[in-house]
Design a protein around this motif. Structure first.
Motif, PDB file in Angstrom:
ATOM      1  N   MET A   1     -14.459   9.756  -3.472  1.00  0.00           N
ATOM      2  CA  MET A   1     -14.462   9.853  -2.031  1.00  0.00           C
ATOM      3  C   MET A   1     -14.868  11.269  -1.632  1.00  0.00           C
ATOM      4  SD  MET A   1     -11.328   9.305   0.637  1.00  0.00           S
ATOM      5  CE  MET A   1     -11.604   7.687   1.273  1.00  0.00           C
ATOM      6  N   GLU A   2     -15.827  11.353  -0.716  1.00  0.00           N
ATOM      7  CA  GLU A   2     -16.279  12.656  -0.243  1.00  0.00           C
ATOM      8  C   GLU A   2     -15.294  13.209   0.785  1.00  0.00           C
ATOM      9  OE1 GLU A   2     -20.343  13.001   0.990  1.00  0.00           O
ATOM     10  OE2 GLU A   2     -20.931  11.358  -0.329  1.00  0.00           O
ATOM     11  N   PRO A   3     -15.101  14.534   0.792  1.00  0.00           N
ATOM     12  CA  PRO A   3     -14.205  15.123   1.790  1.00  0.00           C
ATOM     13  C   PRO A   3     -14.781  14.985   3.197  1.00  0.00           C
ATOM     14  CG  PRO A   3     -15.277  16.837   0.491  1.00  0.00           C
ATOM     15  CD  PRO A   3     -15.668  15.512  -0.106  1.00  0.00           C
ATOM     16  N   ILE A   4     -13.900  14.889   4.158  1.00  0.00           N
ATOM     17  CA  ILE A   4     -14.310  14.838   5.560  1.00  0.00           C
ATOM     18  C   ILE A   4     -14.420  16.279   6.043  1.00  0.00           C
ATOM     19  CG2 ILE A   4     -13.661  14.105   7.878  1.00  0.00           C
ATOM     20  CD1 ILE A   4     -12.020  11.858   6.541  1.00  0.00           C
ATOM     21  N   THR A   5     -15.592  16.655   6.528  1.00  0.00           N
ATOM     22  CA  THR A   5     -15.794  18.014   7.015  1.00  0.00           C
ATOM     23  C   THR A   5     -16.841  18.023   8.120  1.00  0.00           C
ATOM     24  OG1 THR A   5     -16.208  20.303   6.339  1.00  0.00           O
ATOM     25  CG2 THR A   5     -17.512  18.606   5.256  1.00  0.00           C
ATOM     26  N   GLY A   6     -16.708  18.973   9.038  1.00  0.00           N
ATOM     27  CA  GLY A   6     -17.670  19.123  10.118  1.00  0.00           C
ATOM     28  C   GLY A   6     -17.583  18.071  11.201  1.00  0.00           C
ATOM     29  N   LYS A   7     -16.462  17.371  11.296  1.00  0.00           N
ATOM     30  CA  LYS A   7     -16.285  16.307  12.293  1.00  0.00           C
ATOM     31  C   LYS A   7     -15.321  16.762  13.387  1.00  0.00           C
ATOM     32  CE  LYS A   7     -18.620  13.245   9.916  1.00  0.00           C
ATOM     33  NZ  LYS A   7     -19.867  12.702  10.372  1.00  0.00           N
ATOM     34  N   LYS A   8     -15.330  16.033  14.502  1.00  0.00           N
ATOM     35  CA  LYS A   8     -14.343  16.206  15.568  1.00  0.00           C
ATOM     36  C   LYS A   8     -13.394  15.016  15.464  1.00  0.00           C
ATOM     37  CE  LYS A   8     -17.261  18.582  18.893  1.00  0.00           C
ATOM     38  NZ  LYS A   8     -17.827  18.515  20.254  1.00  0.00           N
ATOM     39  N   ILE A   9     -12.105  15.299  15.231  1.00  0.00           N
ATOM     40  CA  ILE A   9     -11.138  14.239  14.953  1.00  0.00           C
ATOM     41  C   ILE A   9      -9.894  14.421  15.813  1.00  0.00           C
ATOM     42  CG2 ILE A   9      -9.717  13.161  13.162  1.00  0.00           C
ATOM     43  CD1 ILE A   9     -11.771  14.307  11.122  1.00  0.00           C
ATOM     44  N   LEU A  10      -9.433  13.337  16.407  1.00  0.00           N
ATOM     45  CA  LEU A  10      -8.189  13.326  17.165  1.00  0.00           C
ATOM     46  C   LEU A  10      -7.106  12.700  16.298  1.00  0.00           C
ATOM     47  CD1 LEU A  10      -6.485  13.559  19.778  1.00  0.00           C
ATOM     48  CD2 LEU A  10      -7.366  11.300  20.400  1.00  0.00           C
ATOM     49  N   VAL A  11      -6.004  13.412  16.106  1.00  0.00           N
ATOM     50  CA  VAL A  11      -4.866  12.898  15.348  1.00  0.00           C
ATOM     51  C   VAL A  11      -3.704  12.744  16.322  1.00  0.00           C
ATOM     52  CG1 VAL A  11      -3.248  13.314  13.455  1.00  0.00           C
ATOM     53  CG2 VAL A  11      -5.637  14.013  13.224  1.00  0.00           C
ATOM     54  N   THR A  12      -3.227  11.517  16.487  1.00  0.00           N
ATOM     55  CA  THR A  12      -2.094  11.275  17.377  1.00  0.00           C
ATOM     56  C   THR A  12      -0.797  11.495  16.617  1.00  0.00           C
ATOM     57  OG1 THR A  12      -2.046   8.903  16.905  1.00  0.00           O
ATOM     58  CG2 THR A  12      -3.402   9.626  18.764  1.00  0.00           C
ATOM     59  N   GLY A  13       0.256  11.855  17.356  1.00  0.00           N
ATOM     60  CA  GLY A  13       1.561  12.079  16.737  1.00  0.00           C
ATOM     61  C   GLY A  13       1.561  13.288  15.817  1.00  0.00           C
ATOM     62  N   VAL A  14       0.824  14.328  16.204  1.00  0.00           N
ATOM     63  CA  VAL A  14       0.593  15.474  15.326  1.00  0.00           C
ATOM     64  C   VAL A  14       1.870  16.233  14.950  1.00  0.00           C
ATOM     65  CG1 VAL A  14       0.115  17.218  17.098  1.00  0.00           C
ATOM     66  CG2 VAL A  14      -1.071  17.321  14.890  1.00  0.00           C
ATOM     67  N   THR A  15       2.933  16.071  15.699  1.00  0.00           N
ATOM     68  CA  THR A  15       4.179  16.764  15.350  1.00  0.00           C
ATOM     69  C   THR A  15       4.993  15.991  14.319  1.00  0.00           C
ATOM     70  OG1 THR A  15       5.290  15.778  17.259  1.00  0.00           O
ATOM     71  CG2 THR A  15       4.351  17.984  17.567  1.00  0.00           C
ATOM     72  N   GLY A  16       4.491  14.852  13.899  1.00  0.00           N
ATOM     73  CA  GLY A  16       5.207  14.033  12.923  1.00  0.00           C
ATOM     74  C   GLY A  16       5.013  14.498  11.493  1.00  0.00           C
ATOM     75  N   TRP A  17       5.793  13.917  10.601  1.00  0.00           N
ATOM     76  CA  TRP A  17       5.806  14.297   9.189  1.00  0.00           C
ATOM     77  C   TRP A  17       4.517  13.943   8.459  1.00  0.00           C
ATOM     78  CZ3 TRP A  17      11.284  12.623   7.190  1.00  0.00           C
ATOM     79  CH2 TRP A  17      12.253  13.330   7.885  1.00  0.00           C
ATOM     80  N   VAL A  18       3.854  12.908   8.892  1.00  0.00           N
ATOM     81  CA  VAL A  18       2.623  12.492   8.233  1.00  0.00           C
ATOM     82  C   VAL A  18       1.396  13.047   8.962  1.00  0.00           C
ATOM     83  CG1 VAL A  18       1.214  10.511   7.543  1.00  0.00           C
ATOM     84  CG2 VAL A  18       3.707  10.401   7.327  1.00  0.00           C
ATOM     85  N   ALA A  19       1.351  12.866  10.263  1.00  0.00           N
ATOM     86  CA  ALA A  19       0.185  13.288  11.045  1.00  0.00           C
ATOM     87  C   ALA A  19       0.009  14.809  11.057  1.00  0.00           C
ATOM     88  CB  ALA A  19       0.289  12.758  12.468  1.00  0.00           C
ATOM     89  N   GLY A  20       1.106  15.558  11.059  1.00  0.00           N
ATOM     90  CA  GLY A  20       1.014  17.015  11.073  1.00  0.00           C
ATOM     91  C   GLY A  20       0.291  17.573   9.866  1.00  0.00           C
ATOM     92  N   PRO A  21       0.729  17.244   8.649  1.00  0.00           N
ATOM     93  CA  PRO A  21       0.013  17.712   7.464  1.00  0.00           C
ATOM     94  C   PRO A  21      -1.431  17.200   7.400  1.00  0.00           C
ATOM     95  CG  PRO A  21       2.229  17.060   6.869  1.00  0.00           C
ATOM     96  CD  PRO A  21       2.021  16.634   8.302  1.00  0.00           C
ATOM     97  N   LEU A  22      -1.653  15.985   7.883  1.00  0.00           N
ATOM     98  CA  LEU A  22      -3.014  15.446   7.913  1.00  0.00           C
ATOM     99  C   LEU A  22      -3.894  16.317   8.809  1.00  0.00           C
ATOM    100  CD1 LEU A  22      -5.198  13.301   7.387  1.00  0.00           C
ATOM    101  CD2 LEU A  22      -4.253  12.030   9.333  1.00  0.00           C
ATOM    102  N   ALA A  23      -3.407  16.639  10.006  1.00  0.00           N
ATOM    103  CA  ALA A  23      -4.171  17.472  10.936  1.00  0.00           C
ATOM    104  C   ALA A  23      -4.456  18.850  10.337  1.00  0.00           C
ATOM    105  CB  ALA A  23      -3.423  17.606  12.257  1.00  0.00           C
TER     106      ALA A  23
END
Length: 91
Positions: A1-23
C-alpha cells in the motif's frame, strides 16, 4: 500500500483516541489535514494546530457541502459512515 501524501483530508472526531493519531500521522506525511470536533473551548484547538492539523467546525447533517467548500480529497469518519457530495450510504 502506498502512503497517502499531498492530499487534503477531513478527519471527523479528531479529539478521539483513533481519529486523533490518524490525523497526526496524515499531517506528518505531508497532507493538509482538517480536524473536526466539537471544540467547545477555543484553547483546545491550539495543540492540534501545533501538530499540523487545521481545526474546523462542521455540520455533519449538511456534509454534502463540506467537500466542495474545503476542496478535500478524502473524508475520514471513524464514528459512523459519512456521505460525501451526495453519496447515499444507506441506513
Amino acid at each position: 500500500m502506498e502512503p497517502i501524501t499531498g492530499k487534503k483530508i477531513l478527519v471527523t472526531g479528531v479529539t478521539g483516541w483513533v481519529a486523533g493519531p490518524l490525523a497526526e500521522s496524515l499531517a506528518a506525511a505531508g497532507n493538509t489535514v482538517y480536524g473536526a470536533a466539537r471544540f467547545k473551548d477555543p484553547d483546545t484547538r491550539a495543540p492540534w494546530h501545533a501538530k499540523g492539523v487545521k481545526t474546523v467546525g462542521i455540520d455533519l447533517a449538511a456534509v454534502a457541502g463540506v467537500q466542495p467548500a474545503l476542496g478535500i480529497d478524502g473524508l475520514g469518519g471513524l464514528g459512523r459512515q459519512v456521505p460525501v457530495a451526495g453519496e447515499d450510504v444507506g441506513p
